[in-house]
Design a protein around this motif. Sequence first.
Motif, PDB file in Angstrom:
ATOM      1  N   GLN A   1     -44.124 -11.914  10.543  1.00 39.45           N
ATOM      2  CA  GLN A   1     -44.036 -10.948   9.867  1.00 39.45           C
ATOM      3  C   GLN A   1     -42.716 -11.012   8.949  1.00 39.45           C
ATOM      4  N   THR A   2     -41.947 -11.687   9.395  1.00 35.64           N
ATOM      5  CA  THR A   2     -40.452 -11.626   8.735  1.00 35.64           C
ATOM      6  C   THR A   2     -40.652 -12.849   7.892  1.00 35.64           C
TER       7      THR A   2
ATOM      8  N   ASP B   1     -31.810 -26.108   8.430  1.00 35.67           N
ATOM      9  CA  ASP B   1     -30.844 -25.168   8.736  1.00 35.67           C
ATOM     10  C   ASP B   1     -30.840 -24.896  10.224  1.00 35.67           C
ATOM     11  N   VAL B   2     -31.779 -25.388  11.164  1.00 35.27           N
ATOM     12  CA  VAL B   2     -32.031 -25.357  12.414  1.00 35.27           C
ATOM     13  C   VAL B   2     -32.460 -26.397  13.148  1.00 35.27           C
ATOM     14  N   GLU B   3     -32.169 -27.680  12.730  1.00 37.59           N
ATOM     15  CA  GLU B   3     -32.418 -29.117  13.475  1.00 37.59           C
ATOM     16  C   GLU B   3     -31.992 -28.814  14.872  1.00 37.59           C
TER      17      GLU B   3
ATOM     18  N   LEU C   1     -32.087 -12.597  16.451  1.00 34.02           N
ATOM     19  CA  LEU C   1     -32.534 -12.814  14.929  1.00 34.02           C
ATOM     20  C   LEU C   1     -31.617 -13.455  14.057  1.00 34.02           C
ATOM     21  N   ASN C   2     -30.346 -13.699  14.339  1.00 42.04           N
ATOM     22  CA  ASN C   2     -29.535 -14.662  13.643  1.00 42.04           C
ATOM     23  C   ASN C   2     -29.739 -15.954  13.961  1.00 42.04           C
ATOM     24  N   GLU C   3     -30.306 -16.316  15.072  1.00 43.74           N
ATOM     25  CA  GLU C   3     -30.149 -17.751  15.460  1.00 43.74           C
ATOM     26  C   GLU C   3     -31.708 -18.360  14.825  1.00 43.74           C
TER      27      GLU C   3
ATOM     28  N   SER D   1     -34.181 -18.867   8.559  1.00 38.84           N
ATOM     29  CA  SER D   1     -34.131 -17.913   7.333  1.00 38.84           C
ATOM     30  C   SER D   1     -35.502 -18.181   6.782  1.00 38.84           C
ATOM     31  N   PRO D   2     -36.218 -17.062   6.455  1.00 41.53           N
ATOM     32  CA  PRO D   2     -37.354 -17.078   5.364  1.00 41.53           C
ATOM     33  C   PRO D   2     -37.389 -18.268   4.382  1.00 41.53           C
TER      34      PRO D   2
END
Length: 115
Positions: free
Chosen positions: A39-40, A63-65, A104-106, A109-110
């Motif tokens: 949804q985001t 950005d999240v590896e 949500l901050n973890e 990003s879209p």
Amino acid sequence: MTEWERARREVESCIAERPSEYKSATVAVMNDILGLLQQTGRPAPNIWPGYWPTFCVDWDLADVENLKLEVFADRIEVYRYNETLFDVWDEDHEPGSAFSEAFLNELPSPDATSA
């Protein structure tokens, strides 16, 4: 198959490996996470079974590896790995409830891109 279809099949595959062990609340929390991500406009994750009847979640994104989630019936364990150790904290979550701003901050990003 879309990335979201793949992610949902991975959830189904985890459950199929241990059909009598996954609590309905654990599946509901995983579905809450997938719903939030989709949804985001965030990227679909990779999902595999945890040691317990849980779901492990990560992304192959730059950005999240170093981010991994483990989904339980009442919480999500959030892991951030670094060179020598990792930070871990719990996001308490009841199925259908909202997620915290910290959680949500973890998340990626879209506009996150592949690593």
